[in-house]
Structure formats: C-alpha cells, structure tokens
Design a protein around this motif. Sequence first.
Motif, short mmCIF file in Angstrom:
data_model
loop_
_atom_site.label_atom_id
_atom_site.label_comp_id
_atom_site.label_asym_id
_atom_site.label_seq_id
_atom_site.Cartn_x
_atom_site.Cartn_y
_atom_site.Cartn_z
N HIS A 1 0.90 -1.21 -0.13
CA HIS A 1 -0.22 0.06 0.00
C HIS A 1 0.76 1.27 -0.13
O HIS A 1 0.66 2.11 -0.93
N LYS B 1 -8.74 10.75 -10.64
CA LYS B 1 -9.27 10.21 -9.55
C LYS B 1 -11.04 10.40 -9.73
O LYS B 1 -11.58 9.82 -8.88
N GLN C 1 -9.29 2.67 -9.74
CA GLN C 1 -9.41 2.46 -8.16
C GLN C 1 -8.56 3.24 -7.47
O GLN C 1 -8.90 3.64 -6.30
N LYS C 2 -7.17 3.75 -7.92
CA LYS C 2 -6.44 4.19 -7.10
C LYS C 2 -5.37 5.02 -7.73
O LYS C 2 -4.91 4.55 -8.84
N TYR D 1 -1.52 6.68 -7.11
CA TYR D 1 -0.68 6.70 -5.88
C TYR D 1 -0.14 8.14 -6.04
O TYR D 1 0.18 8.66 -7.02
N LYS E 1 -4.01 2.40 -10.50
CA LYS E 1 -4.46 1.05 -10.59
C LYS E 1 -6.03 0.95 -10.75
O LYS E 1 -6.68 1.63 -10.29
N CYS F 1 -1.75 -2.43 -12.58
CA CYS F 1 -1.24 -1.11 -12.30
C CYS F 1 -0.74 -0.45 -13.70
O CYS F 1 -0.21 -1.51 -14.48
#
Length: 372
Positions: free
Chosen positions: A140, A292, A298-299, A301, A311, A344
Amino acid sequence: MNNNNKDFSNFDLSSLIRDNILKLDPYISARIEHDKEKNSIFLDANENSFGSPLSFLNSYNRYPDPLQKELKEKISNLKNISTSKIFLGNGSDEIIDLIYRIFSRPEIDHAIIFPPTYGMYEVSGKIHGVDIIKISLTEHKYQLNLEKIEKFIFSTKNNKIIFICSPNNPTGNDIKKKDIEYIIKKFTGIVVLDEAYIDFSNQKSFSMEIDKYPNLIIIQTLSKSWGLAGLRIGIAIASEDIIQWMNKIKHPYNISIQSQKIAIKALENKDLFFYHLKNILLERKYIEESLKKISIIQKVYPSSANFLLIKTKINFCSKHLYQYLIKKKIIIRDRSKIIMCNNCLRITVGTHEENEYLIDQIKKYSIQKIKM
C-alpha cells in the motif's frame, strides 16, 4: 531493532572492493596524459589530423575529455558539490554496472533490492553473476520494511550492495528519509541511493550529506528533469575514494564531445529548466485530480516523480485499457506483471495537450465499459 550504528571513523573502502579491481593497472588514455594543452600539436592518439568530413564541426576528429571537467564544473556549481566527488557515466546504467564491477564478486556476493523498483538493479547484477536478494516494500505505502531488512543483513554473509530508489520507480513515492539514514548507518557494505527523480520531489537530496557517509553512492541524471535523455548522462555523487575507483575502471571516453557540449549549454539555461519543472508539477496535479474522477480508476498513488502509478478496478483489467490507449496512439507503461503492482499502469506527465487527450480517452473507455 539493533541500535548499534556503524562507526564510519574506521570505514575501510578497500575491504569492499574486489581483489582483481584492487590489483588492476588501469588503461591510461592519451587525453589523461596530456589534457589538450593549448597551442599544442596533438600527434599522440592516432586521431585524423586532417579533420572529419564535417568541416563545420571539425572538433569531432579529436577524442572527448575523458573526465568531462568543464561539464563537471557546471554540475558542481549547480549542486554545490566538489568535482572530485562527481562521476559522469553513459547514463545511470553505466554507473550501476561499474558499482557491480568494483564491489561484487561473481557467484559470491549478494545485492539487496526492494521491489517493486527499477529493473536494471537486478538485470545488471545477474549479468555480473551476483545473487539478487529481494525484500519487498511494504504493501500500500511502498516503504522499506526495516524489520525484515535488518534481520537479513545481520544474519547473512556477503551482502555487499543495497539499492534504494527514492522517489521510487515505478511507484513514484519518496522513501522516508529517516529509514534511508537508518540503512546507511547500519549496513556494512555500499548503499546506492538512486535519486533520478529527486528534482520533482519536496524531499531534499542526500547529496549534501555525502561527507557523512563514506559507504553511500548517490545516482542522479540529466535524463529526467533536465530533459536530456538522448544524451545519456548519469551522475554519481560519492566520496573521492569511490569516484577515483569509478574513473579507474570506466571506459576511457564514455561521454561524447557532443553530449558534453549540449549538456553544458543546457545547464546554463536554468530559467527554462525551472519553467519546465513548474509546468510538469502542475500537469502532474492535473492528471492526478482528473484520474481520480474516472470510475474505472481504483487508485492514483501519490507521486514525487514525473509520472503517476494508477490502479484500475479489478473488473476492468489494466491490460485492456493499456491496449485501448495504444490504438488511440497513446503509449504508457503496463506495470501489472511487477510484484505488488497488480492492475497497475504507469503514466508519464506529458504536455497539457497530451494530458488532456489522455484523460479524454480514458473517460471514453470508462463510459464504454460501464455501458457493457
């Protein structure tokens, strides 16, 4: 954790260097012996004294400065570091290769890396027959797992080199400075800190602390923030002793005349450098905020580099988005096969027009998938 930090007052660099390198008589190039004294007639290096077919660029018939003194002066002034602590390589990859050649004995020594990270640490090590030990970053947040690292480095023999990438590639995050310091102080071998993306980060470079750590080698580059990837100029910052060994075993003329000349010109244009850097950081924020808002993402980073790792949601495979973007003439990097980077993709920050087109295409792909 063990709190006994290494006593650097007794640090012996020669104990880490391969025996065959210690005994090496280096090749002495013509330009090392006679460094282009002014008004001299050079008949020592078997160059073509009549010049090249490029009559308007006649200096190409002479070998380049093997130690890149003028370019190093520019870098020295920019970074406030003595030229004696700077090595220039044919890209950072040459520097990584030299580090293995100097310090690691094939089939005996180990190098430690922290995946997911830059792939050449492992590739170069395997080329040299060095055993690569992988200790994954934490899930994470992608930080060093100090407990596992310390347990391994104190329980296993012949650990010679540790590679740390900060900001890390492909994740984009800074590695905590206190954790890097902890490793440097604990480890009895060479710590290589790759700061290729440091100019995009708010975290300060370790280069100003090089005198504190005789076992530290910092790698930087002119490829990223300076936009000179085509010139292939990597930078190593280390103690004078380490730099001398790099100069001793490098190829005699590892950076061309043209690369040196262009890099010098670029380093004189700081205003444009900072203008481009500011725009990259603004565009990085724009891409992050835009992505976003897209449902299939989903993410995104956090990044301290000139790229973003994203991701995709499990039911929207990153490979499909990757292939879709290729059809739209957008090339990004599929990192889904790398450990801890499942689903990713890595996206380099482009111009505003390129980034707008990228975001628009990902939105269209997202809408198509939702309707299916």
